[in-house]
Design an enzyme around this catalytic site. Structure first.
Site, mmCIF file in Angstrom:
data_model
loop_
_atom_site.group_PDB
_atom_site.id
_atom_site.type_symbol
_atom_site.label_atom_id
_atom_site.label_comp_id
_atom_site.label_asym_id
_atom_site.label_seq_id
_atom_site.Cartn_x
_atom_site.Cartn_y
_atom_site.Cartn_z
ATOM 1 N N ASP A 52 30.319 21.417 28.716
ATOM 2 C CA ASP A 52 31.479 20.538 28.791
ATOM 3 C C ASP A 52 32.599 21.226 29.574
ATOM 4 O O ASP A 52 33.337 22.049 29.034
ATOM 5 C CB ASP A 52 31.952 20.182 27.378
ATOM 6 N N GLU A 130 39.647 50.817 40.024
ATOM 7 C CA GLU A 130 40.039 51.846 39.057
ATOM 8 C C GLU A 130 40.730 51.127 37.897
ATOM 9 O O GLU A 130 41.889 50.746 37.997
ATOM 10 C CB GLU A 130 40.996 52.861 39.697
ATOM 11 N N GLU A 187 44.535 58.744 30.763
ATOM 12 C CA GLU A 187 45.609 58.465 31.726
ATOM 13 C C GLU A 187 46.949 59.017 31.210
ATOM 14 O O GLU A 187 47.009 59.703 30.200
ATOM 15 C CB GLU A 187 45.689 56.969 32.019
#
Length: 442
Positions: A52, A130, A187
């Site tokens: 749908d 990245e 990080e």
């Protein structure tokens, strides 16, 4: 990866695969799926599976709701965390109209169409993303928070990097699904991580980005954590980007490289850069699609603000990393991982090709730290800025004919309307900062 239809059916029959998840992506970059049993796979590969379309935002209205998922057998892979007795697999699908004709609102089709245009010119578009993300704790009811015990910074390791084990598990699961992981590390912000996978052709890269986000969230959940690709979940620290490394190859050779030119950059590369810089304002509403995206694109947090390029400097929007030679590539630093990768990569390629076809002249590189420029210095360098909020980005998107021609009328209209509503909902809201700043003062 790389199964044919026949190999797919043979593998399922010989390896106790009982369920297949038919995955696809909507125009806003959200993964969807319908599951079928192994007995239905042969018919699905031949005829597709009805669903749908009116229930998927941005797809179809109720008056034309029946749509087809047509599996791409080359994307078949086992889902490693599901039971190995009665295995579960997935296949990424293209979206068609009910009669089998092409549905113009399928983001994967938009990228494939643009790649065909490049192929007709002799080019292969190669991409290496990245992807950054945050890992946060969940509360007693399993709901996500924005808290972490992690105090690590860039490339730190355990014990202060408390996401190391989860990150390693993500890498192992991805490898089981056919990824070639190049690097992974913590990080800059607490709780923030990055995993990079091998350069590939752009369609595979976009498929990989969608699979990557899916795997990261599932593995985090299995470890009692919440993974988010929200661009800026915390104030005062770096947000999460998705830098896009890209190059063009022709007859197997990287056409961005020219050993005898300054910086080893060919005219093709410079024209491609010029095209990207010409259209980046309009692309930003796709590459940075959330109200929250623009909280990341501010000075001081290693995210680009100015429209400029450099052979090395990390502060501009676009740089040319080392080493060069056969590995010469361009790194665009503005996109974030909340974007739809199919639409983003299609627009980046179209912008670059526009630069080639019109032989655009690239502006002079900016080799100083843009973050430290005064307004006077910025003006002297004729530097323009990226849109600073979603409304401005939408206005730029609507002014650029290349964006509409690349996306097509269906996606362009549905996307801009939905994002305008998103901005209005945000703009109408009274935020806690306003209460804290003004309620007593006025």
């Amino acid at each position: 990866m790389g199964f044919t239809k026949e190999e797919c059916l043979k593998y399922v029959g010989e390896n106790d695969v009982r369920f297949i998840r038919m995955q696809f992506t909507d125009i806003f970059g959200q993964m969807k799926n319908i599951a079928i049993t192994h007995n239905q796979l042969a018919q699905a590969l031949d005829e597709g599976v009805l669903f749908d379309g009116s229930a998927v935002k941005g797809f179809a209205g109720v008056e034309a709701s029946d749509m087809l998922l047509l599996p791409d057998p080359g994307t078949f892979t086992i889902i490693p965390w599901r039971p190995q007795q009665g295995k579960v697999a997935r296949i990424i699908c293209d979206v068609k109209n009910h009669d089998g004709s092409q549905f113009e609102g399928d983001p994967r089709y938009i990228l494939k169409r643009t790649l065909k245009k490049a192929q007709d010119l002799g080019y292969v578009f190669q991409v290496g993303p990245e992807c950054e993300f945050f890992l946060f704790h969940t509360d007693s009811e399993g709901q996500p928070t924005t808290t972490t015990h992690d105090t690590a910074g860039y490339c730190d390791l355990a014990p202060i990097d408390q996401g190391e084990n989860t990150r390693r598990e993500i890498c192992l699961v991805l490898e089981e699904m056919g990824f070639e992981i190049e690097t992974s590390h913590h990080e800059s912000a607490a709780g923030q991580h990055e995993i990079d996978f091998k350069y590939s052709d752009a369609l595979m890269a976009a498929d990989h980005i969608m699979t990557f986000k899916y795997v990261v969230k599932i593995v985090a959940q299995r470890n009692g954590l919440h993974a988010t690709f929200m661009p800026k979940p915390l104030p005062g620290v770096n947000g999460s980007g998705m830098h896009i490394n890209m190059s063009l190859a022709k007859e197997g050779n990287n056409v961005f490289n020219h050993p005898e030119k300054p910086g080893e950059l060919s005219e093709t590369a410079k024209q491609f850069i010029a095209g990207l810089l010409e259209h980046i304002k309009g692309i930003t509403a796709i590459a940075n699609p959330l109200v929250n995206s623009y909280k990341r694109l501010t000075p001081g947090y290693e995210a680009p603000v100015h429209i400029a390029w450099s052979p090395m400097n990390r502060s501009p929007l676009l740089r040319v990393p080392s080493p060069r030679g056969a590995g010469t590539r361009l790194e665009l630093r503005s996109p974030d991982p909340s974007c739809n990768p199919y639409l983003t990569l299609a627009l980046l390629l179209e912008a670059g090709l526009d630069g080639l076809q019109r032989e655009m002249k690239v502006p002079e590189p900016v080799n100083v730290n843009i973050y430290h420029l005064t307004p006077e210095q910025e003006k002297s360098l004729n530097l323009e800025r990226l849109p600073s909020n979603l409304l401005m980005a939408l206005e730029e998107m609507q002014k650029d004919p290349l964006i509409q021609s690349t996306l097509g009328g269906h996606i362009f209209t549905k996307y801009t309307a939905a994002k305008a509503r998103e901005w209005k909902a945000y703009d109408d809201m009274v935020h806690q900062w306003e209460i804290d700043s003004y309620l007593k003062a006025y």
